[in-house]
Write an enzyme that holds these catalytic residues in place. Structure first.
Site, PDB file in Angstrom:
ATOM      1  N   TRP A 109       0.720  -1.063   0.040  1.00  0.00           N
ATOM      2  CA  TRP A 109       0.318   0.030  -0.008  1.00  0.00           C
ATOM      3  C   TRP A 109       0.914   1.511  -0.021  1.00  0.00           C
ATOM      4  CZ3 TRP A 109       1.617   2.519   4.315  1.00  0.00           C
ATOM      5  CH2 TRP A 109       2.253   1.993   5.076  1.00  0.00           C
ATOM      6  N   ASN A 110       2.203   1.173   0.316  1.00  0.00           N
ATOM      7  CA  ASN A 110       2.836   2.349   0.495  1.00  0.00           C
ATOM      8  C   ASN A 110       3.332   3.237  -0.721  1.00  0.00           C
ATOM      9  OD1 ASN A 110       4.748   0.602  -0.147  1.00  0.00           O
ATOM     10  ND2 ASN A 110       6.436   1.296   1.408  1.00  0.00           N
TER      11      ASN A 110
ATOM     12  N   LYS B  23      -2.389  -8.595  -7.682  1.00  0.00           N
ATOM     13  CA  LYS B  23      -3.094  -8.584  -6.521  1.00  0.00           C
ATOM     14  C   LYS B  23      -2.529  -7.318  -5.688  1.00  0.00           C
ATOM     15  CE  LYS B  23      -4.487  -9.439  -2.007  1.00  0.00           C
ATOM     16  NZ  LYS B  23      -4.228  -7.782  -1.803  1.00  0.00           N
ATOM     17  N   PRO B  24      -3.242  -6.064  -5.676  1.00  0.00           N
ATOM     18  CA  PRO B  24      -2.858  -4.916  -4.853  1.00  0.00           C
ATOM     19  C   PRO B  24      -3.154  -4.905  -3.510  1.00  0.00           C
ATOM     20  CG  PRO B  24      -5.038  -4.356  -6.143  1.00  0.00           C
ATOM     21  CD  PRO B  24      -4.549  -5.952  -6.243  1.00  0.00           C
TER      22      PRO B  24
ATOM     23  N   SER C  70      -5.052  -4.522  -0.052  1.00  0.00           N
ATOM     24  CA  SER C  70      -6.514  -3.950   0.077  1.00  0.00           C
ATOM     25  C   SER C  70      -6.675  -2.653   0.721  1.00  0.00           C
ATOM     26  CB  SER C  70      -7.156  -5.052   1.388  1.00  0.00           C
ATOM     27  OG  SER C  70      -7.071  -6.206   0.680  1.00  0.00           O
TER      28      SER C  70
ATOM     29  N   GLY D  39       6.568  -6.602  -0.497  1.00  0.00           N
ATOM     30  CA  GLY D  39       5.965  -6.431   0.973  1.00  0.00           C
ATOM     31  C   GLY D  39       6.872  -6.880   1.884  1.00  0.00           C
ATOM     32  N   SER D  40       6.156  -7.237   3.081  1.00  0.00           N
ATOM     33  CA  SER D  40       6.933  -7.441   4.324  1.00  0.00           C
ATOM     34  C   SER D  40       7.957  -8.928   4.286  1.00  0.00           C
ATOM     35  CB  SER D  40       5.971  -7.532   5.767  1.00  0.00           C
ATOM     36  OG  SER D  40       5.153  -8.622   5.261  1.00  0.00           O
TER      37      SER D  40
ATOM     38  N   GLU E 265      10.640  -8.050  -3.064  1.00  0.00           N
ATOM     39  CA  GLU E 265      11.363  -7.001  -2.706  1.00  0.00           C
ATOM     40  C   GLU E 265      10.860  -6.666  -1.349  1.00  0.00           C
ATOM     41  OE1 GLU E 265      13.335  -4.572  -4.259  1.00  0.00           O
ATOM     42  OE2 GLU E 265      13.228  -5.331  -6.211  1.00  0.00           O
ATOM     43  N   LEU E 266      11.390  -6.917  -0.329  1.00  0.00           N
ATOM     44  CA  LEU E 266      10.874  -6.893   1.266  1.00  0.00           C
ATOM     45  C   LEU E 266      11.517  -5.690   1.975  1.00  0.00           C
ATOM     46  CD1 LEU E 266      11.517 -10.804   1.398  1.00  0.00           C
ATOM     47  CD2 LEU E 266       9.749  -9.710   0.426  1.00  0.00           C
TER      48      LEU E 266
ATOM     49  N   CYS F 164      10.213   1.501   2.423  1.00  0.00           N
ATOM     50  CA  CYS F 164      11.185   0.455   2.752  1.00  0.00           C
ATOM     51  C   CYS F 164      12.594   0.904   2.922  1.00  0.00           C
ATOM     52  CB  CYS F 164      10.878  -0.655   2.001  1.00  0.00           C
ATOM     53  SG  CYS F 164      11.217  -0.090   0.092  1.00  0.00           S
TER      54      CYS F 164
ATOM     55  N   GLU G 268      11.630  -2.462  11.328  1.00  0.00           N
ATOM     56  CA  GLU G 268      11.181  -1.272  10.750  1.00  0.00           C
ATOM     57  C   GLU G 268      10.237  -0.389  11.638  1.00  0.00           C
ATOM     58  OE1 GLU G 268      10.498  -1.768   6.248  1.00  0.00           O
ATOM     59  OE2 GLU G 268       9.405  -3.718   7.049  1.00  0.00           O
TER      60      GLU G 268
ATOM     61  N   GLU H 191      14.672  -4.364  -9.685  1.00  0.00           N
ATOM     62  CA  GLU H 191      13.613  -3.720 -10.367  1.00  0.00           C
ATOM     63  C   GLU H 191      14.145  -2.350 -11.117  1.00  0.00           C
ATOM     64  OE1 GLU H 191      10.122  -3.874  -7.690  1.00  0.00           O
ATOM     65  OE2 GLU H 191       9.330  -5.533  -8.856  1.00  0.00           O
TER      66      GLU H 191
END
Ligand code: NAP
Length: 484
Positions: free
Chosen positions: A158-159, A182-183, A185, A235-236, A257-258, A291, A387, A464
């Site tokens: 979401w960020n 899948k974005p 929510s 994501g996480s 990408e964590l 991140c 984090e 990326e």
């Protein structure tokens, strides 16, 4: 309050998911999406599950042969048209993102431009997916081709609701892959609006679906499917680890990408004004919910007080407020849990001896707003391993270069790191020895479409953007040619 911009965002809001270009409305059981600034419900997205995810996968599979064999110049032309439409809709997309994510409108527009940079860059890359030739000792010639890996599953956080998506879709489409997205929510509307523009730009039906609903169910179907040949996840770390495991039985290509816990080191020879300005730029984007933002600042003891005092004075001036207020630089956090986490980290650094120099509490605006905060001293251990994901900068003094490097590397994460010094030898020495995928020397900004973005250790693998981004979406095929 810029109500015209807010209205432009609402105009692009669609309460549906997309399967192969067809809208699936939210219906009565939709999932609510709120404005983090007010908690007001902006709209609903459909709660889709196994059957719809399977349909999207099948559509991506069916669309793959024609799209992957299409002329790469046509794919480049499509990407350029998509980019043109995004440019045309920067205001609306930025406003939509500001509504669902809470980041200031100006910053959200900046993200749209940044996100579009990936589409423009990969339009160029589509035209130069190069192969090689090689003579062999047997007198044959080997030709190598770089071919699309297949239908991809792309899961985004979401960020950065736009950039995390285009950083994946740009190279995927350039290479000739199809995708099921899948974005997150909490911020699905930006992804849906971008997908609609992709179809307006001429994307063939089936090449892209955006599925919303329960993450574990959709993720389970995507990772189990043998038709999906690649997963790219941002994501996480715990979810990334789980998804990598789920991909093992079908041996998918995986990019991760964590999370990070970026160190920022300031040496006594640094330009302190620059270090302060860049710390703020790096830290407060998206209210510290990025991140790559500095999670822990190490400052050489002789200048620690001076740096921290200047930093606190500047941080105290940062305007906090809702996305559409003029001049706002820091918005609300995404959810109540995020505020609780910042409070927890703050109280733990205080308990270990850290002093609050500015901020230190929830903002007077209430809700999910927190004051931009600077602390000095205390124990850094927590910040090496977790984090904060909020507007808190803990500053810790150090004595020697060795100590700073040791602390920077004493973390399971290795995404970004930052270094401020005027000593070129030191910059290169530390730059080479820091365990991170990305290092900013005398800058707090390291992300652009032309830079390889990614981490090491528990921050994931794969890159990326840049000339390397396309590699995540192609397989190398060799053809050995026996010449008489
Ligand atoms: P998250 O909880 O891991 O969620 C990310 C995405 O994964 C969302 O779309 C989420 O869907 C989905 N998801 C959650 N559980 C899932 C499951 N069991 N199976 C499949 N998908 C699942 O992370 P977040 O809180 O949104 O994002 C913040 C994290 O992302 C931070 O750790 C940050 O450092 C990291 N991040 C990394 C980068 C990078 O490039 N390295 C960039 C940005 C963010 P729902 O929203 O529906 O739960």
């Amino acid at each position: 309050m810029n109500t015209a911009a807010r209205d432009a965002g609402l105009k692009l809001l669609r309460e549906h998911a997309l399967i192969a270009g067809a809208a699936i409305p939210a219906g009565a059981n939709g999932i609510a999406v709120d404005d983090p600034a007010t908690g007001e419900i902006l709209g609903h997205i459909p709660d889709l599950g196994v059957a719809e995810t399977d349909r999207a996968i099948q559509a991506a599979h069916d669309a793959f042969p024609a799209w992957s064999r299409s002329d790469p110049h046509k794919r480049a032309a499509f990407l350029r048209e998509w980019a043109r439409l995004i440019d045309e809709n920067t205001e609306g997309l930025g406003a939509l993102m500001a509504l669902e994510n809470g980041k200031p409108f100006e910053e959200a527009k900046g993200e749209v431009t940044y996100a579009n940079g990936f589409i423009k860059w990969f339009a160029g890359e589509a035209e130069r997916i190069l192969g090689e030739t090689q003579d062999t000792p047997l007198g044959h010639v080997i030709l190598t081709f770089r071919e699309a890996v297949g239908p991809c599953a792309l899961i985004t956080p979401w960020n950065f609701p736009a950039a995390m998506l285009t950083r994946k879709l740009g190279p995927a489409f350039a290479a000739g892959c199809t995708a099921v997205v899948k974005p997150a929510s909490q911020t699905p509307f930006t992804a849906i609006a971008l997908a609609e523009l992709a179809y307006r730009a001429g994307l063939p039906k089936g090449a892209l679906s955006v599925i919303t609903g329960d993450a574990a169910t959709i993720g389970g179907v995507l990772t189990a499917s043998p038709l999906i040949r690649k997963l790219s996840f941002t994501g996480s770390t715990p979810i990334g680890r789980k998804l990598a495991e789920q991909c093992a039985p079908t041996l998918k290509r995986v990019s991760m990408e964590l999370g990070g816990a970026a160190p920022l080191i300031v040496f006594e020879d640094a330009d302190l004004d620059l270090a302060v300005a860049e710390t703020i730029k790096g830290k407060f984007r998206n209210a510290g919910q990025t991140c790559v933002c500095p999670n822990r600042v190490y400052v050489q003891a002789s200048v620690a007080e001076a740096y921290a005092t200047k930093l606190a004075a500047e941080v105290a001036k940062i305007p906090v407020g809702p996305a559409f207020e003029d001049g706002v630089k820091v918005g609300p956090l995404i959810e109540d849990k995020a505020i609780a986490k910042v409070e927890d980290h703050l109280s733990r650094v205080q308990t270990s001896g850290g002093r609050v120099l500015t901020g230190g509490a929830r903002h007077a605006l209430g809700g999910r707003f927190f004051q931009p905060t600077v602390t000095l001293g205390g124990d850094d251990e927590l910040f090496r391993h977790e984090e904060t994901f909020g507007p808190l900068i803990p500053v810790f003094p150090f004595d020697t270069e060795e100590e700073a490097l040791g602390k920077a590397n004493d973390s399971e994460f290795g995404l970004a790191s930052y270094l401020f010094t005027r000593d070129l030898d030191r910059a290169m020495r530390i730059g080479r020895h820091i365990e991170a995928g990305m290092i900013g020397i005398n800058t707090g900004l390291i992300s652009t479409a032309v830079a390889p973005f990614g981490g090491v250790k528990q921050s994931g693998y794969g890159r990326e953007g840049s000339i390397h981004g396309i590699d995540e979406y192609v397989d190398i095929k060799q053809v050995t040619l026996a010449l008489k």
